[in-house]
Write a protein that holds these residues in place. Structure first.
Motif, PDB file in Angstrom:
ATOM      1  N   ARG A 145       0.832  -1.197   0.000  1.00 25.34           N
ATOM      2  CA  ARG A 145       0.000   0.000   0.000  1.00 25.34           C
ATOM      3  C   ARG A 145       0.872   1.254   0.000  1.00 25.34           C
ATOM      4  O   ARG A 145       0.602   2.222  -0.703  1.00 25.34           O
ATOM      5  CB  ARG A 145      -0.919  -0.031   1.222  1.00 25.34           C
ATOM      6  CG  ARG A 145      -2.003   1.034   1.246  1.00 25.34           C
ATOM      7  CD  ARG A 145      -3.052   0.802   0.173  1.00 25.34           C
ATOM      8  NE  ARG A 145      -3.727  -0.461   0.278  1.00 25.34           N
ATOM      9  CZ  ARG A 145      -4.795  -0.700   1.044  1.00 25.34           C
ATOM     10  NH1 ARG A 145      -5.295   0.261   1.792  1.00 25.34           N
ATOM     11  NH2 ARG A 145      -5.358  -1.886   1.054  1.00 25.34           N
ATOM     12  N   ARG A 146       1.946   1.234   0.799  1.00 27.15           N
ATOM     13  CA  ARG A 146       2.853   2.386   0.847  1.00 27.15           C
ATOM     14  C   ARG A 146       3.563   2.580  -0.486  1.00 27.15           C
ATOM     15  O   ARG A 146       3.746   3.711  -0.950  1.00 27.15           O
ATOM     16  CB  ARG A 146       3.873   2.169   1.961  1.00 27.15           C
ATOM     17  CG  ARG A 146       3.304   2.386   3.349  1.00 27.15           C
ATOM     18  CD  ARG A 146       3.428   3.854   3.767  1.00 27.15           C
ATOM     19  NE  ARG A 146       2.611   4.139   4.926  1.00 27.15           N
ATOM     20  CZ  ARG A 146       2.929   3.809   6.177  1.00 27.15           C
ATOM     21  NH1 ARG A 146       4.033   3.141   6.418  1.00 27.15           N
ATOM     22  NH2 ARG A 146       2.126   4.144   7.171  1.00 27.15           N
ATOM     23  N   LEU A 147       3.970   1.489  -1.121  1.00 24.60           N
ATOM     24  CA  LEU A 147       4.638   1.593  -2.415  1.00 24.60           C
ATOM     25  C   LEU A 147       3.693   2.162  -3.465  1.00 24.60           C
ATOM     26  O   LEU A 147       4.092   2.992  -4.302  1.00 24.60           O
ATOM     27  CB  LEU A 147       5.149   0.216  -2.849  1.00 24.60           C
ATOM     28  CG  LEU A 147       5.883   0.152  -4.191  1.00 24.60           C
ATOM     29  CD1 LEU A 147       7.112   1.060  -4.178  1.00 24.60           C
ATOM     30  CD2 LEU A 147       6.286  -1.286  -4.513  1.00 24.60           C
ATOM     31  N   ARG A 148       2.435   1.738  -3.431  1.00 21.52           N
ATOM     32  CA  ARG A 148       1.452   2.258  -4.392  1.00 21.52           C
ATOM     33  C   ARG A 148       1.237   3.764  -4.169  1.00 21.52           C
ATOM     34  O   ARG A 148       1.187   4.543  -5.131  1.00 21.52           O
ATOM     35  CB  ARG A 148       0.134   1.510  -4.229  1.00 21.52           C
ATOM     36  CG  ARG A 148      -0.915   1.877  -5.270  1.00 21.52           C
ATOM     37  CD  ARG A 148      -2.146   1.011  -5.138  1.00 21.52           C
ATOM     38  NE  ARG A 148      -1.849  -0.394  -5.387  1.00 21.52           N
ATOM     39  CZ  ARG A 148      -1.845  -1.339  -4.448  1.00 21.52           C
ATOM     40  NH1 ARG A 148      -2.125  -1.026  -3.198  1.00 21.52           N
ATOM     41  NH2 ARG A 148      -1.564  -2.581  -4.754  1.00 21.52           N
ATOM     42  N   THR A 149       1.149   4.165  -2.913  1.00 18.91           N
ATOM     43  CA  THR A 149       0.984   5.587  -2.607  1.00 18.91           C
ATOM     44  C   THR A 149       2.178   6.389  -3.090  1.00 18.91           C
ATOM     45  O   THR A 149       2.035   7.473  -3.676  1.00 18.91           O
ATOM     46  CB  THR A 149       0.803   5.786  -1.091  1.00 18.91           C
ATOM     47  OG1 THR A 149      -0.372   5.096  -0.666  1.00 18.91           O
ATOM     48  CG2 THR A 149       0.677   7.258  -0.738  1.00 18.91           C
ATOM     49  N   LEU A 150       3.389   5.870  -2.860  1.00 17.99           N
ATOM     50  CA  LEU A 150       4.599   6.563  -3.302  1.00 17.99           C
ATOM     51  C   LEU A 150       4.634   6.684  -4.820  1.00 17.99           C
ATOM     52  O   LEU A 150       5.021   7.738  -5.363  1.00 17.99           O
ATOM     53  CB  LEU A 150       5.839   5.812  -2.809  1.00 17.99           C
ATOM     54  CG  LEU A 150       7.197   6.397  -3.195  1.00 17.99           C
ATOM     55  CD1 LEU A 150       7.349   7.807  -2.643  1.00 17.99           C
ATOM     56  CD2 LEU A 150       8.326   5.498  -2.694  1.00 17.99           C
ATOM     57  N   SER A 151       4.212   5.645  -5.536  1.00 17.11           N
ATOM     58  CA  SER A 151       4.190   5.683  -6.999  1.00 17.11           C
ATOM     59  C   SER A 151       3.243   6.778  -7.496  1.00 17.11           C
ATOM     60  O   SER A 151       3.565   7.518  -8.431  1.00 17.11           O
ATOM     61  CB  SER A 151       3.762   4.327  -7.564  1.00 17.11           C
ATOM     62  OG  SER A 151       4.683   3.321  -7.223  1.00 17.11           O
ATOM     63  N   ILE A 196       4.874  10.209  -6.903  1.00 21.88           N
ATOM     64  CA  ILE A 196       5.918  10.511  -7.889  1.00 21.88           C
ATOM     65  C   ILE A 196       5.290  10.904  -9.218  1.00 21.88           C
ATOM     66  O   ILE A 196       5.699  11.888  -9.858  1.00 21.88           O
ATOM     67  CB  ILE A 196       6.860   9.299  -8.068  1.00 21.88           C
ATOM     68  CG1 ILE A 196       7.680   9.075  -6.795  1.00 21.88           C
ATOM     69  CG2 ILE A 196       7.785   9.514  -9.259  1.00 21.88           C
ATOM     70  CD1 ILE A 196       8.484   7.799  -6.802  1.00 21.88           C
ATOM     71  N   ALA A 197       4.279  10.142  -9.637  1.00 25.78           N
ATOM     72  CA  ALA A 197       3.599  10.468 -10.895  1.00 25.78           C
ATOM     73  C   ALA A 197       2.945  11.838 -10.820  1.00 25.78           C
ATOM     74  O   ALA A 197       3.000  12.622 -11.784  1.00 25.78           O
ATOM     75  CB  ALA A 197       2.560   9.391 -11.214  1.00 25.78           C
ATOM     76  N   THR A 198       2.346  12.136  -9.684  1.00 24.21           N
ATOM     77  CA  THR A 198       1.692  13.436  -9.514  1.00 24.21           C
ATOM     78  C   THR A 198       2.706  14.569  -9.620  1.00 24.21           C
ATOM     79  O   THR A 198       2.471  15.579 -10.295  1.00 24.21           O
ATOM     80  CB  THR A 198       0.985  13.506  -8.150  1.00 24.21           C
ATOM     81  OG1 THR A 198       0.033  12.443  -8.062  1.00 24.21           O
ATOM     82  CG2 THR A 198       0.272  14.829  -7.971  1.00 24.21           C
ATOM     83  N   ALA A 199       3.847  14.402  -8.955  1.00 16.74           N
ATOM     84  CA  ALA A 199       4.869  15.450  -8.969  1.00 16.74           C
ATOM     85  C   ALA A 199       5.427  15.691 -10.363  1.00 16.74           C
ATOM     86  O   ALA A 199       5.781  16.824 -10.719  1.00 16.74           O
ATOM     87  CB  ALA A 199       5.995  15.087  -8.003  1.00 16.74           C
ATOM     88  N   ARG A 200       5.496  14.631 -11.167  1.00 14.01           N
ATOM     89  CA  ARG A 200       6.099  14.756 -12.501  1.00 14.01           C
ATOM     90  C   ARG A 200       5.095  15.118 -13.590  1.00 14.01           C
ATOM     91  O   ARG A 200       5.438  15.787 -14.568  1.00 14.01           O
ATOM     92  CB  ARG A 200       6.789  13.434 -12.884  1.00 14.01           C
ATOM     93  CG  ARG A 200       7.961  13.062 -11.996  1.00 14.01           C
ATOM     94  CD  ARG A 200       9.135  14.023 -12.173  1.00 14.01           C
ATOM     95  NE  ARG A 200       9.659  13.983 -13.518  1.00 14.01           N
ATOM     96  CZ  ARG A 200      10.607  13.131 -13.930  1.00 14.01           C
ATOM     97  NH1 ARG A 200      11.113  12.256 -13.069  1.00 14.01           N
ATOM     98  NH2 ARG A 200      11.049  13.157 -15.168  1.00 14.01           N
ATOM     99  N   LEU A 201       3.833  14.675 -13.455  1.00 12.70           N
ATOM    100  CA  LEU A 201       2.883  14.779 -14.557  1.00 12.70           C
ATOM    101  C   LEU A 201       1.716  15.738 -14.300  1.00 12.70           C
ATOM    102  O   LEU A 201       1.128  16.241 -15.258  1.00 12.70           O
ATOM    103  CB  LEU A 201       2.307  13.380 -14.871  1.00 12.70           C
ATOM    104  CG  LEU A 201       3.313  12.320 -15.297  1.00 12.70           C
ATOM    105  CD1 LEU A 201       2.611  10.975 -15.472  1.00 12.70           C
ATOM    106  CD2 LEU A 201       4.025  12.716 -16.579  1.00 12.70           C
ATOM    107  N   ALA A 202       1.366  15.962 -13.042  1.00  8.98           N
ATOM    108  CA  ALA A 202       0.177  16.766 -12.744  1.00  8.98           C
ATOM    109  C   ALA A 202       0.519  18.246 -12.647  1.00  8.98           C
ATOM    110  O   ALA A 202       1.620  18.618 -12.222  1.00  8.98           O
ATOM    111  CB  ALA A 202      -0.459  16.295 -11.439  1.00  8.98           C
ATOM    112  N   ASP A 203      -0.449  19.096 -13.013  1.00 13.08           N
ATOM    113  CA  ASP A 203      -0.248  20.525 -12.786  1.00 13.08           C
ATOM    114  C   ASP A 203      -0.496  20.823 -11.308  1.00 13.08           C
ATOM    115  O   ASP A 203      -0.925  19.958 -10.531  1.00 13.08           O
ATOM    116  CB  ASP A 203      -1.150  21.362 -13.692  1.00 13.08           C
ATOM    117  CG  ASP A 203      -2.638  21.120 -13.462  1.00 13.08           C
ATOM    118  OD1 ASP A 203      -3.009  20.592 -12.390  1.00 13.08           O
ATOM    119  OD2 ASP A 203      -3.431  21.456 -14.355  1.00 13.08           O
TER     120      ASP A 203
END
Length: 244
Positions: free
Chosen positions: A152-158, A161-168
């Motif tokens: 669950r923690r790994l999924r949250t971290l993923s 990371i995606a949010t920081a790189r791809l989301a506005d």
């Protein structure tokens, strides 16, 4: 890394026997280890643990410490963060009742990767390294629950990371509000962080955070109160959080 005094792991005189209510997972908390345990193993965890109080501003552990226990939050809020030598800080998470921390360091014997600080008066359920090892030996279900927790923690971290790189920035703030929200005593869904702390989550200025929160409030998604942000429209916030 700036290391500050005040870590309370191992502080004498603050241990109390675990009580029965600590055996039940808190509804809505996704990383409570107890939710994956049968009643008899929850009982074993409760008997293996002690209670510890940490006053506001106290350190539970600091980055680089050797892991000596697993901690489960019973009351209050714990901030996980990391600070550079120049004082620049990143906040990983704010953890409330039911959240479990520091288990990974007891599994791989690596130093703790973050600093854990009590934002207010915090009550903890503490399982020592020896008790943790015994629970793993005696109860296969406890080991299985640890796998669930780490996955669950790994999924949250993923996702982070995606949010920081791809989301506005708008999507990032909406996601953080949804992630940090907790029910208060009046049944309202609220986020009790400052604009400065919220800015540390996404590494932007406080002014940028204020601008987006004001736009959310104008659209009826949130209400801004002194010391808290009330979530009014979850579906609207989820729509703003979409970035894939």
């Amino acid at each position: 890394m700036i290391r500050r005094s005040g870590s309370v792991s191992g502080t004498p005189g603050q241990h109390q026997p675990a009580t029965s209510f600590e055996r039940m997972p808190v509804p809505g908390v996704e990383t409570d280890l107890l939710q994956w345990l049968p009643p008899e193993v929850r009982e074993a965890v409760a008997h293996a643990a002690v209670r510890r109080h940490v006053g506001a501003g106290g350190f539970i552990f600091q980055h680089g410490d050797t892991g000596s226990a697993m901690y489960r939050v019973l009351e209050g809020t714990v901030r996980l963060s990391l600070m550079r030598v120049d004082g620049h800080q990143m906040i990983y998470a704010l953890l409330g009742p039911g959240e479990c921390i520091a288990a990974s360091s007891l599994i791989d014997n690596h130093p703790l990767p973050q600093t854990a600080e009590a934002l207010d008066d915090v009550q903890l359920q503490v399982v020592s390294a020896a008790a943790f090892a015994k629970l793993r030996r005696d109860h296969r279900e406890f080991d299985d629950a640890l796998l669930h927790l780490l996955a669950r923690r790994l999924r949250t971290l993923s996702i982070q990371i995606a949010t920081a790189r791809l989301a506005d920035l708008t999507s990032q703030i909406a996601l953080r509000l949804l992630e940090l929200a907790r029910c208060d005593a009046r049944g309202r869904l609220v986020v009790t962080v400052t604009h400065t702390d919220l800015a540390m989550f996404v590494s932007v200025s406080r002014q940028s955070i204020h601008r987006i929160l004001k736009s959310f409030a104008a659209d009826g998604l949130i209400a801004l109160h002194y010391g808290s942000i009330e979530l009014l429209n979850l579906e609207g916030l989820r729509a703003r959080a979409e970035f894939l």
